[in-house]
Design a protein around this motif. Structure first.
Motif, PDB file in Angstrom:
ATOM      1  N   ALA A 136       0.829  -1.206   0.000  1.00 16.06           N
ATOM      2  CA  ALA A 136       0.000   0.000   0.000  1.00 16.06           C
ATOM      3  C   ALA A 136       0.864   1.256   0.000  1.00 16.06           C
ATOM      4  CB  ALA A 136      -0.924  -0.007   1.218  1.00 16.06           C
ATOM      5  N   ILE A 137       1.919   1.263   0.795  1.00 18.66           N
ATOM      6  CA  ILE A 137       2.801   2.436   0.856  1.00 18.66           C
ATOM      7  C   ILE A 137       3.477   2.657  -0.493  1.00 18.66           C
ATOM      8  CG2 ILE A 137       4.914   3.343   1.912  1.00 18.66           C
ATOM      9  CD1 ILE A 137       4.024   1.810   4.487  1.00 18.66           C
ATOM     10  N   ASP A 138       3.972   1.582  -1.079  1.00 26.22           N
ATOM     11  CA  ASP A 138       4.649   1.711  -2.364  1.00 26.22           C
ATOM     12  C   ASP A 138       3.684   2.146  -3.470  1.00 26.22           C
ATOM     13  OD1 ASP A 138       7.094   1.099  -1.326  1.00 26.22           O
ATOM     14  OD2 ASP A 138       7.178  -0.947  -2.087  1.00 26.22           O
ATOM     15  N   THR A 139       2.478   1.590  -3.459  1.00 26.36           N
ATOM     16  CA  THR A 139       1.492   1.973  -4.469  1.00 26.36           C
ATOM     17  C   THR A 139       1.135   3.456  -4.338  1.00 26.36           C
ATOM     18  OG1 THR A 139       0.580  -0.264  -4.540  1.00 26.36           O
ATOM     19  CG2 THR A 139      -0.817   1.516  -5.378  1.00 26.36           C
ATOM     20  N   ALA A 140       1.030   3.933  -3.105  1.00 24.57           N
ATOM     21  CA  ALA A 140       0.724   5.351  -2.890  1.00 24.57           C
ATOM     22  C   ALA A 140       1.789   6.241  -3.512  1.00 24.57           C
ATOM     23  CB  ALA A 140       0.605   5.638  -1.394  1.00 24.57           C
ATOM     24  N   MET A 141       3.054   5.856  -3.378  1.00 27.55           N
ATOM     25  CA  MET A 141       4.129   6.678  -3.932  1.00 27.55           C
ATOM     26  C   MET A 141       4.239   6.536  -5.448  1.00 27.55           C
ATOM     27  SD  MET A 141       4.911   8.239  -1.298  1.00 27.55           S
ATOM     28  CE  MET A 141       6.166   9.244  -2.067  1.00 27.55           C
ATOM     29  N   ARG A 142       3.948   5.341  -5.958  1.00 27.71           N
ATOM     30  CA  ARG A 142       4.010   5.157  -7.408  1.00 27.71           C
ATOM     31  C   ARG A 142       2.889   5.917  -8.120  1.00 27.71           C
ATOM     32  NH1 ARG A 142       2.726   0.992  -9.566  1.00 27.71           N
ATOM     33  NH2 ARG A 142       1.879  -0.236  -7.835  1.00 27.71           N
ATOM     34  N   LEU A 143       1.672   5.736  -7.631  1.00 26.25           N
ATOM     35  CA  LEU A 143       0.532   6.325  -8.322  1.00 26.25           C
ATOM     36  C   LEU A 143       0.277   7.772  -7.902  1.00 26.25           C
ATOM     37  CD1 LEU A 143      -1.965   3.311  -8.339  1.00 26.25           C
ATOM     38  CD2 LEU A 143      -0.185   3.906  -9.995  1.00 26.25           C
ATOM     39  N   GLY A 144       0.531   8.080  -6.635  1.00 21.91           N
ATOM     40  CA  GLY A 144       0.269   9.423  -6.162  1.00 21.91           C
ATOM     41  C   GLY A 144       1.363  10.421  -6.492  1.00 21.91           C
ATOM     42  N   TYR A 145       2.623   9.943  -6.512  1.00 22.51           N
ATOM     43  CA  TYR A 145       3.751  10.849  -6.741  1.00 22.51           C
ATOM     44  C   TYR A 145       4.609  10.462  -7.948  1.00 22.51           C
ATOM     45  CZ  TYR A 145       2.661  12.975  -2.274  1.00 22.51           C
ATOM     46  OH  TYR A 145       2.020  13.643  -1.252  1.00 22.51           O
ATOM     47  N   ARG A 146       4.140   9.451  -8.681  1.00 24.91           N
ATOM     48  CA  ARG A 146       4.797   9.025  -9.917  1.00 24.91           C
ATOM     49  C   ARG A 146       6.221   8.532  -9.712  1.00 24.91           C
ATOM     50  NH1 ARG A 146       2.609  12.977 -14.804  1.00 24.91           N
ATOM     51  NH2 ARG A 146       0.388  12.704 -14.351  1.00 24.91           N
ATOM     52  N   HIS A 147       6.511   7.971  -8.537  1.00 18.34           N
ATOM     53  CA  HIS A 147       7.801   7.313  -8.357  1.00 18.34           C
ATOM     54  C   HIS A 147       7.795   6.025  -9.175  1.00 18.34           C
ATOM     55  CE1 HIS A 147       9.083   9.357  -4.334  1.00 18.34           C
ATOM     56  NE2 HIS A 147       8.505  10.183  -5.160  1.00 18.34           N
ATOM     57  N   PRO A 148       8.856   5.713  -9.882  1.00 19.55           N
ATOM     58  CA  PRO A 148       8.869   4.479 -10.674  1.00 19.55           C
ATOM     59  C   PRO A 148       8.820   3.219  -9.818  1.00 19.55           C
ATOM     60  CG  PRO A 148      11.032   5.511 -10.666  1.00 19.55           C
ATOM     61  CD  PRO A 148      10.088   6.492 -10.055  1.00 19.55           C
ATOM     62  N   MET A 149       9.261   3.336  -8.580  1.00 21.29           N
ATOM     63  CA  MET A 149       9.271   2.206  -7.652  1.00 21.29           C
ATOM     64  C   MET A 149       9.056   2.749  -6.247  1.00 21.29           C
ATOM     65  SD  MET A 149      12.401  -0.498  -6.953  1.00 21.29           S
ATOM     66  CE  MET A 149      12.535  -0.863  -8.704  1.00 21.29           C
ATOM     67  N   GLY A 150       8.230   2.072  -5.442  1.00 15.89           N
ATOM     68  CA  GLY A 150       7.989   2.529  -4.083  1.00 15.89           C
ATOM     69  C   GLY A 150       9.231   2.417  -3.215  1.00 15.89           C
ATOM     70  N   PRO A 151       9.297   3.139  -2.093  1.00 15.02           N
ATOM     71  CA  PRO A 151      10.509   3.172  -1.267  1.00 15.02           C
ATOM     72  C   PRO A 151      10.850   1.842  -0.606  1.00 15.02           C
ATOM     73  CG  PRO A 151       8.706   4.324  -0.175  1.00 15.02           C
ATOM     74  CD  PRO A 151       8.251   4.046  -1.579  1.00 15.02           C
ATOM     75  N   LEU A 152       9.859   0.994  -0.358  1.00 16.48           N
ATOM     76  CA  LEU A 152      10.143  -0.284   0.289  1.00 16.48           C
ATOM     77  C   LEU A 152      10.644  -1.321  -0.714  1.00 16.48           C
ATOM     78  CD1 LEU A 152       7.122  -0.084   2.663  1.00 16.48           C
ATOM     79  CD2 LEU A 152       9.525  -0.015   3.349  1.00 16.48           C
TER      80      LEU A 152
END
Length: 287
Positions: free
Chosen positions: A219-235
């Motif tokens: 969930a945390i990684d998906t939030a960063m990928r879709l919400g902030y367009r990070h190519p990969m979540g931090p975890l």
């Protein structure tokens, strides 16, 4: 990016692990003759196989820059001593483990072999470039060249300047970075530089959120990928980098920058259990 940028003719890479092999592969693909140094014959042969595999896969994907010639003996050789570095090297990049004493030792040994015009660089992701430069007789030709994993497909090289780094060394590093098809960012020496410091801050906070039960890693990684367009979540990125690597950087920044970089308990526990991420098959995700 300059289209006229050319790769150095001869490159030495000290350390043939994942990062060192990736650096060697990138320069070989750009046309450089590359000499990789490992600690013995067996590890040198393993490094050469990593590079050959990387070049072959890049050719299969159609992403190999420059010549598609995969006859490695003409492009890359592996040796088992720093003393065997080429005496006509234009650039030597140190890519051994993140241990300041070891890095200083191999850089000082390389300086005795290479010509005066050779640029020396460290691939460190967080250690003081200024302190590493102090081990050299001619620190002006030294800087950090922080490559990112996986090196052949990453778009960035972070160039880190010690106070005494010469402009000529920086100019050469910028030119060679562009010859690899990568962009440069130039930063002054500071704990964690720009990339590791910011990336680690995000990663540590994500680990604390898992520790506190805020959300699961996906969930945390998906939030960063879709919400902030990070190519990969931090975890997931922590798993790719290695939890042990992240812990070592966190401990270094904790000592130099204070409590905001204190390693979370969960990170220490996973490293103690050997759950280091992709390289061990288990981190925050199974691999």
């Amino acid at each position: 990016m300059s289209s006229a940028a050319t790769a150095p003719a001869v490159v030495g890479v000290i350390g043939g692990g994942r990062m060192g092999a990736g650096i060697a592969q990138s320069f070989a693909a750009a046309g450089s003759r590359v000499v990789v140094v490992e600690r013995d014959g067996a590890t040198a042969a393993a490094a050469l196989e990593r590079i050959a595999t990387g070049l072959r896969r890049a050719a299969e994907r159609g992403t190999l820059a420059g010549s598609s010639d995969l006859d490695l003996p003409d492009r890359v050789i592996a040796v088992s001593s720093v003393a065997e570095l080429p005496d006509d090297a234009d650039l030597v990049v140190e890519a051994v483990p993140e241990n300041a004493g070891l890095k200083a030792e191999v850089l000082a040994a390389a300086e005795h072999v290479v010509p005066d015009g050779c640029v020396l660089a460290s691939n460190t992701s967080s250690l003081s470039v200024t302190e590493l430069a102090a081990a050299l007789r001619r620190p002006g030709r030294f800087l950090g060249m922080h490559f990112f994993n996986p090196v052949p497909v990453s778009a960035l090289v972070e160039l880190v300047l010690a106070p005494g780094t010469d402009a000529t060394a920086l100019d050469a590093a910028v030119r060679w970075t562009h010859a690899l098809g990568k962009e440069d960012v130039v930063v002054k020496d500071s704990p964690g530089f720009a990339s590791s410091r910011l990336g680690l801050a995000l990663g540590l906070e994500a680990i604390r959120m898992v520790e506190e039960g805020v959300a699961d890693p996906e969930a945390i990684d998906t939030a960063m990928r879709l919400g902030y367009r990070h190519p990969m979540g931090p975890l997931r990125l922590t798993d790719v980098v290695g939890l042990d690597v992240r812990l070592a950087i966190a401990e270094h920044l904790h000592k130099t920058l204070g409590e905001r970089f204190a390693p979370p308990r969960l990170l220490r526990e996973r490293v103690a259990r050997g759950e280091l991420g992709r390289k061990t098959g288990q981190g925050f995700y199974p691999w």
